[in-house]
Design an enzyme around this catalytic site. Structure first.
Site, PDB file in Angstrom:
ATOM      1  N   LYS A   1       0.834  -1.206   0.000  1.00 21.84           N
ATOM      2  CA  LYS A   1       0.000   0.000   0.000  1.00 21.84           C
ATOM      3  C   LYS A   1       0.871   1.260   0.000  1.00 21.84           C
ATOM      4  CE  LYS A   1      -3.777  -2.213   2.547  1.00 21.84           C
ATOM      5  NZ  LYS A   1      -4.495  -2.255   3.844  1.00 21.84           N
TER       6      LYS A   1
ATOM      7  N   ALA B   1      -0.380   0.750   6.197  1.00 27.25           N
ATOM      8  CA  ALA B   1      -0.738  -0.038   7.379  1.00 27.25           C
ATOM      9  C   ALA B   1      -1.690  -1.157   6.984  1.00 27.25           C
ATOM     10  CB  ALA B   1      -1.380   0.859   8.438  1.00 27.25           C
ATOM     11  N   ASP B   2      -1.615  -2.257   7.710  1.00 22.99           N
ATOM     12  CA  ASP B   2      -2.540  -3.359   7.472  1.00 22.99           C
ATOM     13  C   ASP B   2      -2.649  -4.209   8.731  1.00 22.99           C
ATOM     14  OD1 ASP B   2      -4.072  -4.687   5.122  1.00 22.99           O
ATOM     15  OD2 ASP B   2      -3.146  -6.362   6.190  1.00 22.99           O
ATOM     16  N   GLN B   3      -3.783  -4.883   8.858  1.00 27.64           N
ATOM     17  CA  GLN B   3      -4.012  -5.788   9.981  1.00 27.64           C
ATOM     18  C   GLN B   3      -4.431  -7.157   9.475  1.00 27.64           C
ATOM     19  OE1 GLN B   3      -6.991  -3.663  12.398  1.00 27.64           O
ATOM     20  NE2 GLN B   3      -5.579  -3.812  14.106  1.00 27.64           N
TER      21      GLN B   3
END
Length: 202
Positions: free
Chosen positions: A62, A78-80
């Site tokens: 991203k 950011a990612d989860q």
């Protein structure tokens, strides 16, 4: 007044309101430019299975995508990922999937991995993955239905079908981990990097 002192604005490669608020409340004015990427395709092509690796790979992808159209800017991706044992969960596609996810998580402890990556001109300058352990209450089908009726469509935008900063807090018995990690942005290590890079006023 912003504490950010980089030559170019800080860019958040996300449409997450929670992440943007975390940065702004910490005195970091930023521009939100959501990354136009196919997360599931990127995950499939990478062939990664470890939840922390998937989260970091997607956060980096991203950031790189937005950095490509914002040369010179520091771009934060950011990612989860949510994992129950070896099973990973994505954002629910609809109410029925949200119901299935919540019933699978009910009464058990799952891991929430939050990854961040800072990219500038294609170069990854900083990355970090943090984990929080989330123990959900035992819930009946009627409990979950009542929660979904009350929370509405908002749950579809979150992995695991809950938002801890909202009504999702009622689903949990115990949480072990950093609050910022749970909201999707491990803020303390990020701020430490920005200070070391002399991008903050103090």
């Amino acid at each position: 007044m912003t504490l950010w002192c980089g030559d170019e604005p800080l860019v958040l490669a996300s449409q997450s309101r929670a992440r943007r608020l975390l940065l702004e409340n910490a005195g970091l004015a930023c521009e939100a430019v959501p990354a136009d990427v196919d997360e599931r395709a990127i995950q499939s092509e990478a062939g990664l299975v470890a939840p922390y690796e998937v989260a970091l790979h997607l956060a980096t992808a991203k950031a790189r995508a937005v950095a490509a159209i914002r040369p010179g800017s520091y771009v934060l991706g950011a990612d989860q990922t949510l994992a129950l044992g070896e099973r990973m969960f994505n954002k629910p596609a609809g109410r029925q999937q949200a119901m299935h996810q919540l019933l699978a998580l009910a009464g058990r402890t799952h891991a929430l991995h939050s990854a961040i990556a800072v990219v500038r001109n294609g170069e990854v300058l900083f990355s970090h993955v943090a984990v929080a352990w989330m123990t959900m209450r035992t819930l009946s089908e009627s409990d979950v239905a009542a929660y979904l009726d009350t929370a509405g469509q908002a749950v579809m935008s979150s992995v695991g079908a809950y938002q801890l900063e909202g009504l999702g807090v009622h689903l949990f018995d115990r949480i072990d981990g950093d609050h910022f990690t749970i909201l999707g942005l491990p803020l303390l290590p990020l701020l430490a990097y920005f200070r070391d890079a002399r991008l903050l006023r103090f």
